[in-house]
Scaffold this motif. Structure first.
Motif, mmCIF file in Angstrom:
data_model
loop_
_atom_site.group_PDB
_atom_site.id
_atom_site.type_symbol
_atom_site.label_atom_id
_atom_site.label_comp_id
_atom_site.label_asym_id
_atom_site.label_seq_id
_atom_site.Cartn_x
_atom_site.Cartn_y
_atom_site.Cartn_z
ATOM 1 N N HIS A 1 0.850 -1.191 0.000
ATOM 2 C CA HIS A 1 0.000 0.000 0.000
ATOM 3 C C HIS A 1 0.886 1.242 0.000
ATOM 4 O O HIS A 1 1.646 1.454 0.949
ATOM 5 N N LYS A 2 0.764 2.020 -1.045
ATOM 6 C CA LYS A 2 1.580 3.227 -1.207
ATOM 7 C C LYS A 2 0.656 4.434 -1.207
ATOM 8 O O LYS A 2 -0.331 4.473 -1.945
ATOM 9 N N ILE A 3 0.984 5.398 -0.364
ATOM 10 C CA ILE A 3 0.149 6.597 -0.252
ATOM 11 C C ILE A 3 1.018 7.829 -0.466
ATOM 12 O O ILE A 3 2.088 7.968 0.130
ATOM 13 N N LEU A 4 0.530 8.712 -1.309
ATOM 14 C CA LEU A 4 1.134 10.021 -1.500
ATOM 15 C C LEU A 4 0.242 11.042 -0.807
ATOM 16 O O LEU A 4 -0.826 11.394 -1.297
ATOM 17 N N TYR A 5 0.657 11.458 0.400
ATOM 18 C CA TYR A 5 -0.024 12.540 1.095
ATOM 19 C C TYR A 5 0.519 13.837 0.511
ATOM 20 O O TYR A 5 1.734 14.024 0.445
ATOM 21 N N PHE A 6 -0.358 14.736 0.062
ATOM 22 C CA PHE A 6 0.184 15.985 -0.469
ATOM 23 C C PHE A 6 -0.768 17.147 -0.288
ATOM 24 O O PHE A 6 -1.973 16.986 -0.129
ATOM 25 N N ASP A 7 -0.156 18.324 -0.307
ATOM 26 C CA ASP A 7 -0.892 19.577 -0.189
ATOM 27 C C ASP A 7 -0.218 20.603 -1.082
ATOM 28 O O ASP A 7 0.984 20.500 -1.361
ATOM 29 N N THR A 8 -0.986 21.588 -1.504
ATOM 30 C CA THR A 8 -0.451 22.623 -2.379
ATOM 31 C C THR A 8 -0.790 24.009 -1.838
ATOM 32 O O THR A 8 -1.738 24.177 -1.079
ATOM 33 N N GLU A 9 -0.012 24.975 -2.250
ATOM 34 C CA GLU A 9 -0.380 26.385 -2.145
ATOM 35 C C GLU A 9 -0.396 26.918 -3.575
ATOM 36 O O GLU A 9 0.421 26.506 -4.410
ATOM 37 N N THR A 10 -1.334 27.806 -3.852
ATOM 38 C CA THR A 10 -1.579 28.225 -5.234
ATOM 39 C C THR A 10 -1.729 29.741 -5.321
ATOM 40 O O THR A 10 -1.840 30.429 -4.305
ATOM 41 N N THR A 11 -1.782 30.240 -6.557
ATOM 42 C CA THR A 11 -1.954 31.676 -6.775
ATOM 43 C C THR A 11 -3.419 32.055 -6.969
ATOM 44 O O THR A 11 -3.716 33.178 -7.356
ATOM 45 N N ASP B 1 -6.610 18.634 -8.567
ATOM 46 C CA ASP B 1 -6.903 19.400 -9.784
ATOM 47 C C ASP B 1 -5.727 20.307 -10.141
ATOM 48 O O ASP B 1 -5.354 20.431 -11.309
ATOM 49 N N PHE B 2 -5.130 20.951 -9.131
ATOM 50 C CA PHE B 2 -3.970 21.812 -9.396
ATOM 51 C C PHE B 2 -2.765 21.004 -9.852
ATOM 52 O O PHE B 2 -2.048 21.412 -10.768
ATOM 53 N N LEU B 3 -2.530 19.860 -9.218
ATOM 54 C CA LEU B 3 -1.382 19.037 -9.611
ATOM 55 C C LEU B 3 -1.541 18.529 -11.038
ATOM 56 O O LEU B 3 -0.594 18.576 -11.825
ATOM 57 N N ALA B 4 -2.737 18.066 -11.385
ATOM 58 C CA ALA B 4 -2.983 17.565 -12.743
ATOM 59 C C ALA B 4 -2.814 18.682 -13.770
ATOM 60 O O ALA B 4 -2.197 18.472 -14.833
ATOM 61 N N SER B 5 -3.330 19.855 -13.471
ATOM 62 C CA SER B 5 -3.188 20.988 -14.389
ATOM 63 C C SER B 5 -1.725 21.396 -14.524
ATOM 64 O O SER B 5 -1.242 21.687 -15.621
ATOM 65 N N ASN C 1 -8.553 28.743 -9.426
ATOM 66 C CA ASN C 1 -8.808 28.049 -10.688
ATOM 67 C C ASN C 1 -7.537 27.323 -11.138
ATOM 68 O O ASN C 1 -6.539 27.966 -11.467
ATOM 69 N N PRO C 2 -7.552 25.984 -11.193
ATOM 70 C CA PRO C 2 -6.333 25.252 -11.536
ATOM 71 C C PRO C 2 -5.877 25.435 -12.982
ATOM 72 O O PRO C 2 -4.717 25.183 -13.297
ATOM 73 N N VAL C 3 -6.758 25.905 -13.838
ATOM 74 C CA VAL C 3 -6.388 26.116 -15.240
ATOM 75 C C VAL C 3 -5.695 27.458 -15.420
ATOM 76 O O VAL C 3 -4.666 27.562 -16.090
ATOM 77 N N THR C 4 -6.219 28.492 -14.773
ATOM 78 C CA THR C 4 -5.676 29.837 -14.987
ATOM 79 C C THR C 4 -4.649 30.253 -13.940
ATOM 80 O O THR C 4 -3.848 31.151 -14.184
ATOM 81 N N CYS C 5 -4.689 29.619 -12.764
ATOM 82 C CA CYS C 5 -3.784 30.005 -11.680
ATOM 83 C C CYS C 5 -2.638 29.012 -11.543
ATOM 84 O O CYS C 5 -2.654 27.946 -12.157
ATOM 85 N N GLY C 6 -1.654 29.351 -10.726
ATOM 86 C CA GLY C 6 -0.442 28.553 -10.644
ATOM 87 C C GLY C 6 -0.256 27.819 -9.332
ATOM 88 O O GLY C 6 -0.823 28.172 -8.296
ATOM 89 N N LEU C 7 0.578 26.811 -9.388
ATOM 90 C CA LEU C 7 1.012 26.033 -8.226
ATOM 91 C C LEU C 7 2.315 26.658 -7.733
ATOM 92 O O LEU C 7 3.252 26.831 -8.518
ATOM 93 N N ILE C 8 2.382 27.026 -6.433
ATOM 94 C CA ILE C 8 3.603 27.663 -5.936
ATOM 95 C C ILE C 8 4.260 26.909 -4.776
ATOM 96 O O ILE C 8 5.388 27.212 -4.412
ATOM 97 N N GLN C 9 3.550 25.949 -4.201
ATOM 98 C CA GLN C 9 4.172 25.079 -3.200
ATOM 99 C C GLN C 9 3.535 23.705 -3.297
ATOM 100 O O GLN C 9 2.310 23.578 -3.393
ATOM 101 N N PHE C 10 4.380 22.692 -3.299
ATOM 102 C CA PHE C 10 3.930 21.293 -3.292
ATOM 103 C C PHE C 10 4.701 20.591 -2.192
ATOM 104 O O PHE C 10 5.929 20.577 -2.199
ATOM 105 N N SER C 11 3.972 20.043 -1.234
ATOM 106 C CA SER C 11 4.599 19.316 -0.131
ATOM 107 C C SER C 11 3.973 17.934 -0.041
ATOM 108 O O SER C 11 2.756 17.788 -0.221
ATOM 109 N N CYS C 12 4.805 16.940 0.230
ATOM 110 C CA CYS C 12 4.274 15.581 0.253
ATOM 111 C C CYS C 12 5.004 14.717 1.276
ATOM 112 O O CYS C 12 6.118 15.010 1.694
#
Length: 194
Positions: free
Chosen positions: A3-13, A108-112, A16-27
């Motif tokens: 069993h493999k789990i990726l716990y993650f969180d983001t901070e964004t601008t 949604d942000f990670l996929a975008s 909207n994941p299409v128009t805005c950006g990802l600025i922090q990814f922690s996992c």
């Protein structure tokens, strides 16, 4: 089966994941209940990403600061390299479950972001199955087992006495993992002989 789990969180601008950006990814990468790796990346938005002042007010960054973060393509390369250490991207049965608080937003942000990086293969690393305490907490509220004024992560962490520095992706995901694993025990797996 592992069993493999990726716990993650983001901070964004923005929201909207299409128009805005990802600025922090922690996992936190966990295999069979053991955390094996942590990662925390501060990522510059793409030049075309919308930066909403309200989002920066929440996460506390300035426009100048986020522009100085690691370029997105370099961050993407590092992330893919890290994920590949734990899953075989060509084996459809060897993928991470994903976990986080209201993790659909972050997913949604990670996929975008992957697509903006020219990579349509996030599914090579994850199975899209979400472990998210928020619906569970809502069910507890519905059944009368929990009654909080709201179900923001900070409120829930205060209730369960979990340390949190809100709106820092690493603090958020560490607190979320504590909530999932230790307080709610949502990832407890029982093995039964058939």
């Amino acid at each position: 089966m592992s069993h493999k789990i990726l716990y993650f969180d983001t901070e964004t601008t923005g929201l909207n994941p299409v128009t805005c950006g990802l600025i922090q990814f922690s996992c936190i990468i966990e295999v069979d209940g053991k955390p094996l790796s942590k990662g925390n990346m501060h990522i510059a938005p793409f030049d075309t990403d919308l930066v909403e002042p309200s989002a920066l007010a929440i996460n506390g960054y300035s426009v100048e600061t986020i522009k100085s973060f690691e370029p997105p393509l370099a961050a993407h390369h590092r992330l893919v390299k890290s994920l590949s250490r734990y899953v075989d991207q060509f084996n459809p049965t060897d993928k991470f479950f994903i976990a986080g608080y209201n993790v659909g937003f972050d997913l949604d942000f990670l996929a975008s972001w992957f697509k903006k990086c020219g990579d349509n293969y996030l599914g090579s690393y994850i199975n899209w199955i979400k472990i998210d305490p928020l619906p569970f907490l809502h069910h507890m509220h519905f059944t009368g087992k929990l009654n909080l004024p709201n179900y923001k992560l900070a409120t829930v962490c205060k209730h369960y006495d979990i340390p949190l520095t809100a709106h820092d992706a690493m603090s958020d995901i560490e607190a979320t993992r504590t909530l999932i694993v230790d307080k709610l025990k949502l990832t407890t797996i029982s093995h039964q002989n058939s």
